[in-house]
Design a protein around this motif. Sequence first.
Motif, PDB file in Angstrom:
ATOM      1  N   VAL A  88      40.852 -90.421 -30.692  1.00 46.74           N
ATOM      2  CA  VAL A  88      41.737 -89.976 -29.609  1.00 46.74           C
ATOM      3  C   VAL A  88      41.897 -88.462 -29.627  1.00 46.74           C
ATOM      4  O   VAL A  88      41.812 -87.788 -28.585  1.00 46.74           O
ATOM      5  CB  VAL A  88      43.111 -90.673 -29.736  1.00 46.74           C
ATOM      6  CG1 VAL A  88      44.134 -90.005 -28.818  1.00 46.74           C
ATOM      7  CG2 VAL A  88      42.991 -92.149 -29.389  1.00 46.74           C
ATOM      8  N   LEU A  89      42.123 -87.908 -30.812  1.00 46.57           N
ATOM      9  CA  LEU A  89      42.269 -86.451 -30.921  1.00 46.57           C
ATOM     10  C   LEU A  89      40.984 -85.737 -30.533  1.00 46.57           C
ATOM     11  O   LEU A  89      41.012 -84.678 -29.886  1.00 46.57           O
ATOM     12  CB  LEU A  89      42.672 -86.091 -32.352  1.00 46.57           C
ATOM     13  CG  LEU A  89      44.068 -86.550 -32.783  1.00 46.57           C
ATOM     14  CD1 LEU A  89      44.290 -86.236 -34.265  1.00 46.57           C
ATOM     15  CD2 LEU A  89      45.147 -85.886 -31.930  1.00 46.57           C
ATOM     16  N   GLY A  93      40.671 -83.124 -27.415  1.00 47.04           N
ATOM     17  CA  GLY A  93      40.147 -81.768 -27.549  1.00 47.04           C
ATOM     18  C   GLY A  93      38.994 -81.516 -26.605  1.00 47.04           C
ATOM     19  O   GLY A  93      38.908 -80.456 -25.954  1.00 47.04           O
ATOM     20  N   ALA A  94      38.074 -82.517 -26.478  1.00 51.45           N
ATOM     21  CA  ALA A  94      36.936 -82.358 -25.570  1.00 51.45           C
ATOM     22  C   ALA A  94      37.406 -82.281 -24.116  1.00 51.45           C
ATOM     23  O   ALA A  94      36.872 -81.499 -23.315  1.00 51.45           O
ATOM     24  CB  ALA A  94      35.969 -83.530 -25.751  1.00 51.45           C
ATOM     25  N   LEU A 135      37.046 -93.072 -24.153  1.00 49.19           N
ATOM     26  CA  LEU A 135      38.083 -92.293 -23.476  1.00 49.19           C
ATOM     27  C   LEU A 135      37.475 -91.225 -22.574  1.00 49.19           C
ATOM     28  O   LEU A 135      37.959 -90.995 -21.459  1.00 49.19           O
ATOM     29  CB  LEU A 135      39.012 -91.652 -24.509  1.00 49.19           C
ATOM     30  CG  LEU A 135      39.851 -92.642 -25.346  1.00 49.19           C
ATOM     31  CD1 LEU A 135      40.671 -91.906 -26.390  1.00 49.19           C
ATOM     32  CD2 LEU A 135      40.770 -93.458 -24.435  1.00 49.19           C
ATOM     33  N   VAL A 136      36.428 -90.565 -23.061  1.00 46.79           N
ATOM     34  CA  VAL A 136      35.782 -89.539 -22.237  1.00 46.79           C
ATOM     35  C   VAL A 136      35.098 -90.171 -21.026  1.00 46.79           C
ATOM     36  O   VAL A 136      35.213 -89.699 -19.888  1.00 46.79           O
ATOM     37  CB  VAL A 136      34.771 -88.740 -23.078  1.00 46.79           C
ATOM     38  CG1 VAL A 136      33.910 -87.838 -22.187  1.00 46.79           C
ATOM     39  CG2 VAL A 136      35.489 -87.902 -24.123  1.00 46.79           C
ATOM     40  N   SER A 137      34.375 -91.270 -21.224  1.00 44.61           N
ATOM     41  CA  SER A 137      33.632 -91.893 -20.129  1.00 44.61           C
ATOM     42  C   SER A 137      34.551 -92.533 -19.094  1.00 44.61           C
ATOM     43  O   SER A 137      34.212 -92.600 -17.902  1.00 44.61           O
ATOM     44  CB  SER A 137      32.657 -92.941 -20.677  1.00 44.61           C
ATOM     45  OG  SER A 137      33.357 -93.959 -21.383  1.00 44.61           O
ATOM     46  N   ALA A 141      40.422 -88.756 -21.120  1.00 44.62           N
ATOM     47  CA  ALA A 141      40.552 -87.724 -22.148  1.00 44.62           C
ATOM     48  C   ALA A 141      41.499 -86.602 -21.736  1.00 44.62           C
ATOM     49  O   ALA A 141      42.008 -85.872 -22.586  1.00 44.62           O
ATOM     50  CB  ALA A 141      39.170 -87.144 -22.468  1.00 44.62           C
ATOM     51  N   THR A 142      41.733 -86.460 -20.448  1.00 44.30           N
ATOM     52  CA  THR A 142      42.619 -85.375 -20.000  1.00 44.30           C
ATOM     53  C   THR A 142      44.028 -85.875 -19.684  1.00 44.30           C
ATOM     54  O   THR A 142      44.850 -85.101 -19.192  1.00 44.30           O
ATOM     55  CB  THR A 142      42.024 -84.712 -18.741  1.00 44.30           C
ATOM     56  OG1 THR A 142      41.839 -85.704 -17.727  1.00 44.30           O
ATOM     57  CG2 THR A 142      40.686 -84.056 -19.070  1.00 44.30           C
ATOM     58  N   GLU A 143      44.303 -87.146 -19.950  1.00 50.70           N
ATOM     59  CA  GLU A 143      45.610 -87.723 -19.652  1.00 50.70           C
ATOM     60  C   GLU A 143      46.297 -88.127 -20.950  1.00 50.70           C
ATOM     61  O   GLU A 143      45.976 -89.165 -21.525  1.00 50.70           O
ATOM     62  CB  GLU A 143      45.464 -88.931 -18.730  1.00 50.70           C
ATOM     63  CG  GLU A 143      44.777 -88.611 -17.408  1.00 50.70           C
ATOM     64  CD  GLU A 143      44.672 -89.822 -16.504  1.00 50.70           C
ATOM     65  OE1 GLU A 143      45.636 -90.611 -16.465  1.00 50.70           O
ATOM     66  OE2 GLU A 143      43.625 -89.985 -15.864  1.00 50.70           O
TER      67      GLU A 143
END
Length: 351
Positions: A88-89, A93-94, A135-137, A141-143
């Motif tokens: 998650v972290l 960060g990404a 999470l990225v896909s 990741a931005t929420e």
Amino acid sequence: MTDARNRWAAPFGWIARASRVPGEERRSLVQTTKAAVAAVLAWIIATAVLDLPQPFLAPYAAVFLVQATVYRSLRGWAQQVGAVSAGVLLAAGAGQFIPSVTVALGLVVFTGLLIGSWRGFGDSGVWVGVTGMLLVSYGNATEPVLLADRLLETALGAAIGAVLNAVVLPPLHGGRLRAATSRLASAVADVLDETAALVRGESPEAADVLQDRMLDVRSLVAEAEEAIGWTREGRYLNLRGRRETREEPLANLVTLWPPLTQLIDAVSEAARSEQPFRHPGEHGRGVVGDLLEALAEVARSGDPDRLDRCSKLVEEIDRLLVTPTDEVTTSIGLGAMALPARRIVQQLHAD
């Protein structure tokens, strides 16, 4: 036709054994049921109580935390929560610093798998990279709220699986231990009987058969060591640990392996030798044969009271080694057999 009938009947036979016999089948059935219950509980709590959106990680983590031992469940909970937290972290960060989803996905998977290779994560290490990738896909990741939800789902599901496994019929491995003890004791006794027959003058070719039998015993020793490890781990942090079968009888049988190997090597070498002084005379062979048969009885019965006869036979062998007789030239072969035989008797007495 018979084979087809047997294949269809096999599942019903498995279920019948699970309900009738407290063995591997019943333990598998109990663990499978607990995993299903843990998944349902995790889903209900995540959706109806916490109102989390798409909480697929909660039942997933719950299923995988119903492990073979309580210790593995609790350790797995810490490892999985740690791995998912790292993922998650990493995704957060990404999402903050890498605008391209494609680039972020590659970097997160690469970095996550490297971080997950740390042995502290154990088998859960792969979830550092996988969690970050998901999470990225999915665009989460931005929420921060969604990131926190994924972490909460995993922690919840893992906790439910671990607690359920620790509280409801925590797994024990006494059945495996008892089965391993029975198989090894029987194999050791059979080998001792065959060695006694070889000592008494069976054909030298029997020595080759005996060596093959020793390979079987070695395999059973490895199985016994694994059963002992499972039993000890299963007892750790287990609410039913005091009910676990004691591993000492099996551990004692395992300790007989080195002197038993030496004894059979000595007997086989003497049987194959063309030099008369290597093989004990008829009386000496008879005493050694009696000792091996008595040890076989002890191995089969597990009765330490039968060791008295073994001790007396060891004393008789010692007397033959130090007292001049017509068979004095056979003392080399007899001495090679006496040392490991004495060690076996001493080990059984110490136990």
